[in-house]
Design an enzyme around this catalytic site. Structure first.
Site, PDB file in Angstrom:
ATOM      1  N   TYR A 170      -1.771   4.297   2.279  1.00 33.98           N
ATOM      2  CA  TYR A 170      -0.313   4.287   2.075  1.00 33.98           C
ATOM      3  C   TYR A 170       0.072   3.310   0.948  1.00 33.98           C
ATOM      4  O   TYR A 170       0.843   3.662   0.048  1.00 33.98           O
ATOM      5  CB  TYR A 170       0.369   3.886   3.386  1.00 33.98           C
ATOM      6  CG  TYR A 170       1.876   3.951   3.373  1.00 33.98           C
ATOM      7  CD1 TYR A 170       2.539   5.173   3.471  1.00 33.98           C
ATOM      8  CD2 TYR A 170       2.642   2.788   3.274  1.00 33.98           C
ATOM      9  CE1 TYR A 170       3.922   5.229   3.480  1.00 33.98           C
ATOM     10  CE2 TYR A 170       4.026   2.837   3.279  1.00 33.98           C
ATOM     11  CZ  TYR A 170       4.671   4.058   3.390  1.00 33.98           C
ATOM     12  OH  TYR A 170       6.042   4.109   3.389  1.00 33.98           O
ATOM     13  N   LYS A 174       1.844   4.247  -2.633  1.00 27.76           N
ATOM     14  CA  LYS A 174       3.167   3.709  -2.996  1.00 27.76           C
ATOM     15  C   LYS A 174       3.093   2.840  -4.258  1.00 27.76           C
ATOM     16  O   LYS A 174       4.046   2.796  -5.041  1.00 27.76           O
ATOM     17  CB  LYS A 174       3.749   2.925  -1.817  1.00 27.76           C
ATOM     18  CG  LYS A 174       4.055   3.799  -0.590  1.00 27.76           C
ATOM     19  CD  LYS A 174       5.079   4.887  -0.917  1.00 27.76           C
ATOM     20  CE  LYS A 174       5.510   5.687   0.287  1.00 27.76           C
ATOM     21  NZ  LYS A 174       6.524   6.699  -0.045  1.00 27.76           N
TER      22      LYS A 174
END
Ligand code: NAP
Length: 263
Positions: A170, A174
């Site tokens: 993640y 990002k």
């Protein structure tokens, strides 16, 4: 509730700053995406509400917008798939004749420490959170260049700036969105298209529901403003970057995190 009150001028008039604008919001069937779709529609934009799985949720977003006298339609597409993302953008342009605002919001998590993370969980998160932004932006930029106008806002996370244990996939996706946005911002600036990033901190949604309470409590302790954020607060930042007032801002990251990460 959309931040319509923030869009009201001192005379109480609703500011229709997105009148005649067409917006696509990916992953708008709930949570932050729904709040963004409602916020842009409250400003007068015609919004294409995208979802992949949650048809009822997307219908509820459209219903909320229409009952506030806004304009919205729905389009199902898994934006991590190149052709489906292309079909989403093509639909918006065919239906409305233009595309002014793209919000790459669709996202997912598959949290696990790296030692236990299956390769598939790395791939899914990178595909949904990062490749989908490439897929949608590539198609959207073509339409925006023709009009010499565009606003792309990508939803990253403070995890992409500071890193989160158990979220290598993640956090990488990002962080990747931030690099992607800065490179694209430079590419398309001559055509008057801006590309910016909103990086939320902790916002209670379906995405964060499953986090253990001790992690939620620990996150609270690290937030100077002492509370979690609201989807509407992220939506307000997106509306600012998508609006006329932000015409001279590009390649920037706006944290909406209660002061969690200050750089
Ligand atoms: P959420 O409630 O789980 O919503 C995620 C949305 O993404 C849903 O509408 C989902 O729709 C959609 N989606 C997932 N995969 C998709 C795909 N392949 N194609 C199209 N749509 C897809 O999560 P959220 O908290 O609102 O998160 C929204 C964004 O904010 C994400 O990018 C997330 O990483 C970011 N963010 C959230 C937080 C937070 O604390 N909540 C913090 C930082 C950043 P379907 O179910 O229909 O597929």
């Amino acid at each position: 509730m959309p931040l319509q009150h923030c869009l009201r001028g001192v005379d109480g008039e609703v500011d229709m700053s997105f009148a005649d604008r067409v917006a696509v919001v990916t992953g708008a069937s709930r949570g932050i995406g729904r709040a963004i779709a409602e916020e842009l529609a409250a400003g007068g934009a015609a919004v294409v509400v995208n979802y992949a799985q949650d048809a009822d949720g997307a219908a509820a977003t459209v219903e909320a917008i229409r009952s506030a006298e806004g304009a919205a339609g729905v389009f199902q597409a898994d934006v991590s798939d190149f052709s489906e993302a292309e079909a989403l953008i093509k639909h918006a342009v065919t239906e409305h004749g233009r595309l002014d605002i793209l919000v790459n919001n669709a996202g997912t998590t598959r949290d696990q420490v790296i030692m236990l993370m299956p390769e598939e969980d790395w791939d899914v998160v990178l595909r949904v959170n990062l490749k989908s932004a490439f897929n949608c932006s590539k198609a959207a930029v073509r339409a925006m260049m023709r009009k010499r106008y565009g606003r792309i806002v990508n939803i990253s996370s403070v995890a992409g700036i500071a890193g989160n244990p158990g979220q290598t996939n993640y956090s990488a996706s990002k962080a990747g969105l931030i690099g992607f946005s800065r490179a694209l911002a430079r590419e398309v600036a001559p055509r008057k298209i801006t590309v910016n990033v909103v990086a939320p901190g902790f916002v209670p949604t379906a995405l964060t529901n499953d986090l253990p309470d001790d992690i939620k409590d620990a996150s609270l302790a690290g937030i100077p403003l002492g509370r979690w954020g609201e989807p509407t607060e992220v939506a307000g930042a997106v509306a600012f970057l998508a609006g006329e007032a932000a015409g001279y801002i590009t390649g920037q990251v706006l944290n909406v995190d209660g002061g969690m990460v200050m750089a």
